[in-house]
Structure formats: C-alpha cells, structure tokens
Scaffold this motif. Sequence first.
Motif, short mmCIF file in Angstrom:
data_model
loop_
_atom_site.label_atom_id
_atom_site.label_comp_id
_atom_site.label_asym_id
_atom_site.label_seq_id
_atom_site.Cartn_x
_atom_site.Cartn_y
_atom_site.Cartn_z
N GLY A 1 0.76 -1.25 0.00
CA GLY A 1 0.00 0.00 0.00
C GLY A 1 0.78 1.28 0.00
O GLY A 1 0.18 2.36 -0.09
N ALA A 2 2.12 1.24 0.12
CA ALA A 2 2.88 2.49 0.07
C ALA A 2 2.81 3.07 -1.34
O ALA A 2 2.75 2.35 -2.34
N ASP A 3 2.80 4.40 -1.42
CA ASP A 3 2.72 5.07 -2.71
C ASP A 3 4.09 5.36 -3.30
O ASP A 3 4.21 5.58 -4.51
N ASP A 4 5.13 5.38 -2.46
CA ASP A 4 6.49 5.62 -2.94
C ASP A 4 7.45 5.14 -1.86
O ASP A 4 7.05 4.87 -0.72
N TYR A 5 8.73 5.05 -2.22
CA TYR A 5 9.75 4.51 -1.32
C TYR A 5 11.02 5.31 -1.52
O TYR A 5 11.53 5.40 -2.64
N VAL A 6 11.54 5.91 -0.45
CA VAL A 6 12.76 6.71 -0.52
C VAL A 6 13.81 6.05 0.38
O VAL A 6 13.56 5.81 1.56
#
Length: 235
Positions: free
Chosen positions: A91-96
Amino acid sequence: MRVLLVEDDEPVAESLRRGLIRYGFAVEWVTTGTAALAVADPYDLVLLDLGLPDTDGLDVCRALRRRGDVPIIVISARSDETDRVVGLEIGADDYVSKPFGVREVIARIRAVMRRVQPKAQEQSGPDRYGPRLTIDRKAARVRLDGAEVALTPKEYDLLAFLTEEPDALMSREQIMEAVWDANWFGPTKTLDVHVAALRRKLAGAVAIEAVRGVGFRLVVGEADRTGDPAPGPTP
C-alpha cells in the motif's frame, strides 16, 4: 498540508521536520508505530520509517492502508529490492532510501499528491480564481474572461504552482525547484522573465507580488501589483 512523520532517528527526523516546515508543511512527528496508529487528528500524507523500535514499519503501513487511502511514502535505510517491492505491494505510494535530501522528499511528496488528486480535480472541473481566471489542470488550459490564454509550458507550470496556495509567499528556491528542477542550482533570472510574462498576460485578473530578497506571492482578484521590483539573479 499536514504530514505525519514516523521516524525514531532524532537527527534524521529533526532535519526532515525543519525542511518540511520551511516548505510550508505542518508536521506531526512520532517515534513509534504505536504512536502513529494512535494519532487521531487528520493528516494528508504519511512519511513512514520501516525500522521502528516497537514494530515493523511494514505492519504500520499495512494497518494505515486498511484504514483509508491516505498517501504513504516509506523512508528507510532498507534499500533491498525485496523490502521496496513489499512496501509498495502492501500500500505504500512511494519509497525513498536513506540517505536522502529534503528536496528529494519534497519532490516525491508533490509527485505522489499529483497522482492521488486527479480524480477530485476531474469531478470538480476547472479551478476558478476570482471572477475572470480559470485553470483546467486536467487539460492544462488557462482561460481569462472565457478566452484561452496562450502560455508556454513553463509559464503554465509557474501559474499552476503559485495558484496551489494563493496569498502564500513562495521563495525563489521553492519555485525553481518545483517548476524547473528539484536539483536546480544557479541564477534565477529566468523566473523573473516568466513572472513578467504572466503579469502581462493576466493583468487585472491576478497579481504576482515580489517580496525583495525572498520570492513571490499570487493574489487573486486584485489589480496587478508588482510590489518591490523583482530582484536580479541570485545564486
């Protein structure tokens, strides 16, 4: 815009919190997954570390996603592809990945918010700014008194950015990063040129005021005021 920051590393959290506040975000900072899930006040986006002291951040991400559609950006020292894939799949929208710069996080936030907002924009139609100006963000078209205004791509991007928060003072650095490049360095004279073009094309509908040594603010529905003369190029 209100951001929930979930990060137990104090130096990282403090640096990121200060950077977000500098860019106009309201930030609530918690250090554990339990505290994150206990926050009752509404927020617009979550920045979530995976390495939390009381629980795995992936479990927190999963729990937050079950609650609703709030955008989630994972920030983590775990750069392994498996963790990235799992985070996005639950469910995360992005990953940094750490280490990261504040400007990169800001750019990611803006990109995520652009992706999650089109449906609302489509339903509401063109945005109106005062009695004369409308912006159709879906079609990237601007109309003044019903007639389409011919803008260059960067003139449109600049107007779209300034109208996201009318009356808010935006620094030259914020504008350059948002409209030109997140990693922009160098003179900002091009900004003055584009501001002058918008003032000319939208005269009387909105004002773009210059604040010497700081930046610009857009004021809706007033005669065009330039404020202090726009400063020359700055590093």
